[in-house]
Design an enzyme around this catalytic site. Structure first.
Site, mmCIF file in Angstrom:
data_model
loop_
_atom_site.group_PDB
_atom_site.id
_atom_site.type_symbol
_atom_site.label_atom_id
_atom_site.label_comp_id
_atom_site.label_asym_id
_atom_site.label_seq_id
_atom_site.Cartn_x
_atom_site.Cartn_y
_atom_site.Cartn_z
ATOM 1 C CB ILE A 159 -39.452 0.962 -19.763
ATOM 2 C CG1 ILE A 159 -39.619 2.278 -18.996
ATOM 3 C CG2 ILE A 159 -38.021 0.452 -19.606
ATOM 4 C CD1 ILE A 159 -39.419 2.142 -17.487
ATOM 5 C CB CYS A 160 -37.993 -2.656 -22.370
ATOM 6 S SG CYS A 160 -37.219 -4.152 -23.017
ATOM 7 C CB SER A 161 -41.297 -5.398 -24.513
ATOM 8 O OG SER A 161 -41.446 -5.626 -23.126
ATOM 9 N N GLY A 162 -42.564 -2.281 -23.632
ATOM 10 C CA GLY A 162 -43.796 -1.530 -23.425
ATOM 11 C C GLY A 162 -44.224 -0.756 -24.659
ATOM 12 C CB THR B 261 -38.679 -1.177 -28.590
ATOM 13 O OG1 THR B 261 -38.931 -2.166 -27.572
ATOM 14 C CG2 THR B 261 -38.250 -1.885 -29.864
#
Length: 322
Positions: free
Chosen positions: A105-108, A125
């Protein structure tokens, strides 16, 4: 055995993204009457772990718990410029090698990128990180105007709330449309937003019944079997066709006809699951897709197997549940 999900936790944890994964996979849902997920929260490093909002977290498991997970969720990462610990990267590579599903999720996405698992793959992202991800990892095929991207057994999503769309997509893949719709209803979320919907929506999704776009969407949903057209939908909204088309796309990120097809496909999937005696021809008719050939074509364009295979797979899955 229930599908086992490992949820990563780390120092300076992204609380919202972590909470999304916990909400989807860690809550018991006996009302669904299926073998719901089992889960393990896995600490990337020794605790207590700090989390956004001034919270402290003590995770019950370490990285070794990832070795038995069917799915691993990376709920953001604390700093897009910071390389994750090598032990975490090694654990992700092992998981990928044995066929586990990896989700960020997101910056993962940066964690997967540092592990080298996104090279040559499509990924996304949060829009704020596009340039940084592209400059640091040029081998990744970054898709910008999407909510989430599934490439093989790796799924990456955009920021925050798009993670919920991705996680619901996992539920839909594992348990089918009917169960996913019930979970979405419990979360008070739209049942399905396609991954290829744009991240940057000019205005929120319509909610008010006074909004002509929202009213038209509800009108179309009430009878998807009807022969709706762009002109009839614009007339229902009391707008010109071009104005309606532009405003609908601004509000939802999809064209009216693309949205209508997705709604019909979702209804067809639900009918296949919940009415096993209903002929394929009747499913196509009730969902407004006309013929079995049209139903198969639209299932294929939405990444689904043929209607007959979809129904058989869902029946086998349900039969295997305790």
């Amino acid at each position: 055995m229930p599908h086992h999900v490992a949820i990563l936790a780390y120092d300076r944890l992204c609380t919202f993204e972590f909470g999304c994964a916990v909400e989807l996979f860690a809550l018991e849902r006996p009302e669904l009457q299926v073998a719901w997920y089992s889960h393990a929260v896995c600490a990337v490093e020794a605790g207590p772990l700090r989390a956004a909002g001034g919270l402290a977290l003590q995770a019950p498991h370490g990285l070794d718990a990832m070795d038995t997970a069917d799915t691993i969720v990376i709920p953001g990462w604390r700093d897009a410029d910071e390389a994750p610990p090598s032990a975490l990267l090694d654990a992700l590579r092992r998981a990928h090698a044995r066929g586990a599903r990896l989700c960020s999720i997101c910056s993962g996405a940066f964690v997967l990128a540092h592990a080298g698992l996104l090279d040559g793959r499509r990924a996304t992202t949060h829009w704020r990180y596009f340039d940084k991800l592209a400059s640091h990892f040029p081998a990744i095929a970054i898709e910008q105007d999407v909510l989430y991207v599934e490439d093989g057994n790796i799924i990456t999503s955009a920021g925050s709330a798009a993670g919920l769309d991705m996680l619901l997509h996992l539920v839909r893949s594992d348990f089918g449309a009917d169960i996913a719709n019930k979970v979405a209803q419990r979360l008070v979320l739209p049942a399905h937003r396609d991954g290829d919907q744009a991240q940057l929506v000019a205005r929120p999704l319509p909610q008010s019944q006074l909004d002509p776009i929202a009213r038209t969407m509800d009108w179309a949903r009430e009878n998807l079997r009807a022969g709706h057209t762009l002109a009839s939908m614009a007339d229902q909204a009391k707008m010109g066709v071009r104005t309606f088309q532009r405003r609908f796309k601004d509000r939802t990120g999809a064209s009216p006809l693309d949205w209508l097809v997705r709604e019909r496909v979702m209804l067809a999937a639900q009918l296949l699951e919940t009415r096993p005696g209903l002929a394929i021809e009747a499913v196509a008719d009730l969902a407004g897709l006309g013929s079995p050939e049209s139903l198969r074509r639209h299932f294929r364009s939405h990444g689904l197997p043929s209607p007959a295979r979809y129904r058989k797979h869902r029946q086998l899955t349900q039969a295997s549940m305790p």
